[in-house]
Design an enzyme around this catalytic site. Structure first.
Site, PDB file in Angstrom:
ATOM      1  N   HIS A  51       0.843  -1.208   0.000  1.00 27.53           N
ATOM      2  CA  HIS A  51       0.000   0.000   0.000  1.00 27.53           C
ATOM      3  C   HIS A  51       0.864   1.237   0.000  1.00 27.53           C
ATOM      4  CE1 HIS A  51      -3.259   2.767   1.239  1.00 27.53           C
ATOM      5  NE2 HIS A  51      -4.050   1.828   0.763  1.00 27.53           N
ATOM      6  N   ILE A  57       1.740   4.806   1.416  1.00 28.04           N
ATOM      7  CA  ILE A  57       0.751   5.623   2.113  1.00 28.04           C
ATOM      8  C   ILE A  57       0.126   4.759   3.204  1.00 28.04           C
ATOM      9  CG2 ILE A  57      -1.440   6.878   1.902  1.00 28.04           C
ATOM     10  CD1 ILE A  57      -0.742   7.251  -1.102  1.00 28.04           C
ATOM     11  N   GLY A  60      -5.986   4.444   5.462  1.00 23.19           N
ATOM     12  CA  GLY A  60      -6.890   5.201   6.324  1.00 23.19           C
ATOM     13  C   GLY A  60      -7.507   4.351   7.419  1.00 23.19           C
ATOM     14  N   VAL A  61      -7.795   3.087   7.116  1.00 25.79           N
ATOM     15  CA  VAL A  61      -8.391   2.226   8.143  1.00 25.79           C
ATOM     16  C   VAL A  61      -7.420   2.009   9.304  1.00 25.79           C
ATOM     17  CG1 VAL A  61     -10.005   1.081   6.578  1.00 25.79           C
ATOM     18  CG2 VAL A  61      -7.754   0.094   6.938  1.00 25.79           C
ATOM     19  N   GLU A  65      -7.814   2.824  13.201  1.00 25.76           N
ATOM     20  CA  GLU A  65      -7.491   1.838  14.234  1.00 25.76           C
ATOM     21  C   GLU A  65      -6.568   2.445  15.285  1.00 25.76           C
ATOM     22  OE1 GLU A  65      -7.113  -1.515  16.605  1.00 25.76           O
ATOM     23  OE2 GLU A  65      -8.614  -1.118  15.063  1.00 25.76           O
TER      24      GLU A  65
END
Length: 147
Positions: A51, A57, A60-61, A65
């Site tokens: 990723h 990057i 976002g998840v 978290e």
């Protein structure tokens, strides 16, 4: 306990371990009010392999978290009945917004502010910043189970 938590204290409160423990240090905590924690983002993070290989990057998840783990830490410090046996679960995310990419070398400043709680559900306003610039924000609910 007000103040700070190092990684060993965090590990006593959260069941997460590498590579899923996403809080490195708590730099400020006012029980029942707010908590500020740090996540150092390094190129060695396993998620950067996919990723994205040519443009790493932080997903976002995983930022969400990290914020959820910070809410668990504030919850643990805000109720004397909760101890090392409590388990914290992500119960909800509302109004999540992503404003800036988080990349290797960044330091995420995780800021969580207590909103309310009822029984075992706690609600927080959350922000993740890099160098004072908003990276992500959300309202997060944390559920607590005491063994």
């Amino acid at each position: 306990m007000a103040g700070t938590l190092d990684i060993l204290q965090i590990q006593k409160l959260l069941p997460h371990r590498y590579p899923f423990l996403l809080v490195d240090k708590v730099v400020a905590c006012e029980p029942g009010a707010s908590l500020t924690a740090l996540k150092n983002v390094t190129f060695n993070e396993p998620f950067f392999q996919g990723h994205f290989p040519s443009q790493p990057i932080m997903p976002g998840v995983l930022i969400m978290e990290a914020l959820a783990q910070a809410t668990a830490l504030l919850t643990s410090q805000s109720d004397d009945k909760l101890g090392e046996g409590a388990v914290y679960y992500l119960a909800g995310i509302d109004n999540a917004r992503f404003k800036r990419q988080v990349v290797p070398g960044d330091q995420l400043c995780l800021q969580v502010t207590y909103l309310k709680h009822k029984r075992h559900l706690w609600s927080f306003d959350c922000r993740a910043e890099v160098d004072g610039e908003l990276a992500a924000s959300a309202q997060i609910m944390c559920a607590v189970s005491v063994a």
